[in-house]
Design an enzyme around this catalytic site. Sequence first.
Site, PDB file in Angstrom:
ATOM      1  N   HIS A  31       0.822  -1.220   0.000  1.00  0.00           N
ATOM      2  CA  HIS A  31       0.000   0.000   0.000  1.00  0.00           C
ATOM      3  C   HIS A  31       0.852   1.265   0.000  1.00  0.00           C
ATOM      4  O   HIS A  31       0.685   2.118  -0.887  1.00  0.00           O
ATOM      5  CB  HIS A  31      -0.958  -0.016   1.186  1.00  0.00           C
ATOM      6  CG  HIS A  31      -1.720   1.271   1.357  1.00  0.00           C
ATOM      7  ND1 HIS A  31      -2.631   1.724   0.425  1.00  0.00           N
ATOM      8  CD2 HIS A  31      -1.680   2.218   2.345  1.00  0.00           C
ATOM      9  CE1 HIS A  31      -3.127   2.883   0.824  1.00  0.00           C
ATOM     10  NE2 HIS A  31      -2.567   3.200   1.984  1.00  0.00           N
ATOM     11  N   HIS A  67       3.318   7.518   5.266  1.00  0.00           N
ATOM     12  CA  HIS A  67       2.096   8.142   5.786  1.00  0.00           C
ATOM     13  C   HIS A  67       1.362   7.286   6.827  1.00  0.00           C
ATOM     14  O   HIS A  67       0.596   7.817   7.629  1.00  0.00           O
ATOM     15  CB  HIS A  67       1.154   8.511   4.636  1.00  0.00           C
ATOM     16  CG  HIS A  67       0.433   7.357   4.018  1.00  0.00           C
ATOM     17  ND1 HIS A  67       1.003   6.552   3.057  1.00  0.00           N
ATOM     18  CD2 HIS A  67      -0.812   6.857   4.218  1.00  0.00           C
ATOM     19  CE1 HIS A  67       0.132   5.625   2.685  1.00  0.00           C
ATOM     20  NE2 HIS A  67      -0.973   5.788   3.380  1.00  0.00           N
ATOM     21  N   GLU A  95       0.863   6.044  12.955  1.00  0.00           N
ATOM     22  CA  GLU A  95      -0.302   5.467  13.611  1.00  0.00           C
ATOM     23  C   GLU A  95      -0.223   3.942  13.687  1.00  0.00           C
ATOM     24  O   GLU A  95      -0.565   3.341  14.696  1.00  0.00           O
ATOM     25  CB  GLU A  95      -1.575   5.893  12.883  1.00  0.00           C
ATOM     26  CG  GLU A  95      -2.810   5.768  13.758  1.00  0.00           C
ATOM     27  CD  GLU A  95      -3.919   6.707  13.300  1.00  0.00           C
ATOM     28  OE1 GLU A  95      -4.893   6.207  12.724  1.00  0.00           O
ATOM     29  OE2 GLU A  95      -3.797   7.920  13.525  1.00  0.00           O
ATOM     30  N   ASP A  96       0.226   3.297  12.616  1.00  0.00           N
ATOM     31  CA  ASP A  96       0.227   1.830  12.579  1.00  0.00           C
ATOM     32  C   ASP A  96       1.458   1.224  13.240  1.00  0.00           C
ATOM     33  O   ASP A  96       1.413   0.084  13.718  1.00  0.00           O
ATOM     34  CB  ASP A  96       0.141   1.343  11.128  1.00  0.00           C
ATOM     35  CG  ASP A  96      -1.201   1.684  10.499  1.00  0.00           C
ATOM     36  OD1 ASP A  96      -2.128   2.012  11.267  1.00  0.00           O
ATOM     37  OD2 ASP A  96      -1.321   1.639   9.261  1.00  0.00           O
ATOM     38  N   ASP A 123     -22.541  11.222 -27.431  1.00  0.00           N
ATOM     39  CA  ASP A 123     -21.124  11.616 -27.362  1.00  0.00           C
ATOM     40  C   ASP A 123     -20.401  10.792 -26.306  1.00  0.00           C
ATOM     41  O   ASP A 123     -20.031  11.280 -25.245  1.00  0.00           O
ATOM     42  CB  ASP A 123     -21.006  13.116 -27.081  1.00  0.00           C
ATOM     43  CG  ASP A 123     -21.758  13.540 -25.835  1.00  0.00           C
ATOM     44  OD1 ASP A 123     -22.741  12.884 -25.496  1.00  0.00           O
ATOM     45  OD2 ASP A 123     -21.349  14.526 -25.204  1.00  0.00           O
ATOM     46  N   ASP A 129      -3.550   8.094  -1.364  1.00  0.00           N
ATOM     47  CA  ASP A 129      -3.903   7.032  -0.408  1.00  0.00           C
ATOM     48  C   ASP A 129      -5.316   6.519  -0.678  1.00  0.00           C
ATOM     49  O   ASP A 129      -5.561   5.312  -0.745  1.00  0.00           O
ATOM     50  CB  ASP A 129      -3.789   7.602   1.012  1.00  0.00           C
ATOM     51  CG  ASP A 129      -4.339   6.661   2.072  1.00  0.00           C
ATOM     52  OD1 ASP A 129      -3.865   5.519   2.156  1.00  0.00           O
ATOM     53  OD2 ASP A 129      -5.256   7.076   2.812  1.00  0.00           O
TER      54      ASP A 129
END
Length: 711
Positions: free
Chosen positions: A10, A34, A38-39, A221, A101
């Site tokens: 990712h 990024h 947090e992770d 179109d 992301d």
Amino acid sequence: RKTGEPYIEHPIAVAGILAELGMDDPTIAAGLLHDVPEDCHVPYEEIVMRFGAEVAQVVEGVTKLRRIDFTDKQEKQAENLRKLFLAMAGDVRVIIVKLADRLHNMRTLEGIQEPRRTEIAQETLHIFAPIAHRLGIWRIKWELEDRAFKYTHASEYRQIYEKVNRTRAERSALVTDSIQVLQEQLREQGIEAEVTGRPKHFYSIYQKMIKQGVKFDAIHDLIALRIICHSISDCYHALGIVHMLWKQVPEMFFDYIGMPKPNGYQSLHTKVLVGGGDVIEVQIRTKEMHRDAEFGIAAHWRYKQGDKPEQDWGDKLRWLRLVLEIDSDTTGNAREFLDSLRLDVSNEQIFAFTPKGDAIYLPQDSSPVDFAYRIHSQVGHYCTGARVNGRIVPLSYKLHSGDICEITTSRSSTGPKRDWLDWVVTPHAKNRIRSHLKRQNFDENFREGVARLEKAAQSERIKLGAPAENEAVKSIARQMNYKSAEDLVAAVGYGDQSAENIINKVRAESKEVKPAARTRLIGAQDDNLTGSARRLMERKVNLLTEMPDLSGTLEFSIPATGETSGHGSAGEHKDLLYSLARCCSPIAGDEVRGYVTRGRGVTVHRADCANLKQYEEKEPGRLMTVRWIGQSEKPFSALIGMECLDRPGLLHDVTGIIAARGINICGINTYPLKNSRARLNIAVTISDSQKLVDLMNSLSSVPGAVAVHRV
């Protein structure tokens, strides 16, 4: 990841998207990092130490955005959107990383289970795709829209996908032939240009079907030719060649080179008839315009270290400054901020010119007053008239793209009028008008507020006295963050607060309101009552004076049982016959009033019922105040009217929303209207008016919905 892939794929994919956009090194590094804070619980200080403050600041900004839940209730959502736009104002690279992301998450959304998958898709379609549009990043915008469309409108997506595939071969042949003919003509005229064809995106086809109210077969179109030239003069020369080769479709030419879109987009657009009547859109632009169209604000970083000077890209965020103005104007009012945001950041805009030729971008249906306030607040305040295209028009006139608007001002003007708020569109104008009314006309607003509060209190039989001196009003003013009760009363006067809402708060604030005297309840105003009706009213008075929980107001308190007829109740008293009026079908939670009939008890009407208004004029003494008590034991019947653009899947979308809320549908009646519209009358059973309001708000979001109201 939930798709089964290693998680490292990712951040690598996000960095790859940023590299394709041509972002600078710190932004690509932030894309790789990024999710780390947090992770992986890596502190901000360590990222600063290892990668520098610039990278760390972008990572921190993206981390804060990760905590935003855009599917939360309205008040929270408004605060989250404020954070989003403030982050963009601080460093626009934060939102570009967030868009990359979100794009990779949409590419791998199959791994997410319902209903979360649909929530993410809706969030993408209504928040992130429009932001990509406003930043001019076309290649992210269209992919976000198409991937979100696949999950939010699965059946419509599948139908369009299948129909596009069925006709792909013949369109490919048409594109190939058209490109060949066009390239030959361009070479003969000495124009070096690259000509390519591209299919229309699925979501744009769906939007066109909705807006035009037509089926897929009526959309001709489905493909576009793109001509990339070396210079602006070559663009206009190429346009002439296109119109020489094929017949132009009337009113389908747009010069976005001379008049760029608010996000900086530049191109010539025209539609022509080719072959056997097929319609092709042709876009003509320079290489620089094409780069800006594909990459938008991201194109700014492409020349940071090159030979070309850095672009002046500040104007591309002009719309963001307007959003921040909305934020400062509507602080504390979540609903107003969200409504304003939808208007000022929506895709649907017009442009009007000043007499000097400056273009002013405005939401659709804007008035000359909106135009005046967008120029300057003082121009709006002193506006006394307007000319559009040389003709005098009312200030409530709706502007159209291309109009030349001239504002007449006068220093002797008393300022904006209260009724301007009924038709101005832009949040900037509305808030400036309100602010002026607050500042300049406090005494007038205060008097108006006193009159409105006294009228509301009288209808509720509440002794209010002087509103600004009432202790309950003072307490409410403190709770609502007003400096004084006088300011709250003035706010009622200029329409910022509802008098009825304040009186309801007064009732809740007061522990006990003394009952009104019996002589006031039965008096000269009741002379028209028959003997039986008078006895009924007298019985009602006895019930009221015996039961203190009725707050002493003349209320016929009925249990919200959902029955069409029954007996009035006050505690254990069940001696008052009543029925719910069929003309307006009131349900629990509606504002209602009672009408004392001749021999049939009390008929309960909605307060806005047309029949009730006739009773007020002819027999005001027969009206009595009513309120609901208790909980609903049986559902009520209600009828909702919808006017929509007729399209395939409309009924599916409408019934899906109703079923998702667990509401029973008693019946649906549909019939066509003019202008490719359809009328739906939907009968539902529902427990109270708030649930009905929530349902109608949800139905208003159905694509193509024009109006939703209660019948």
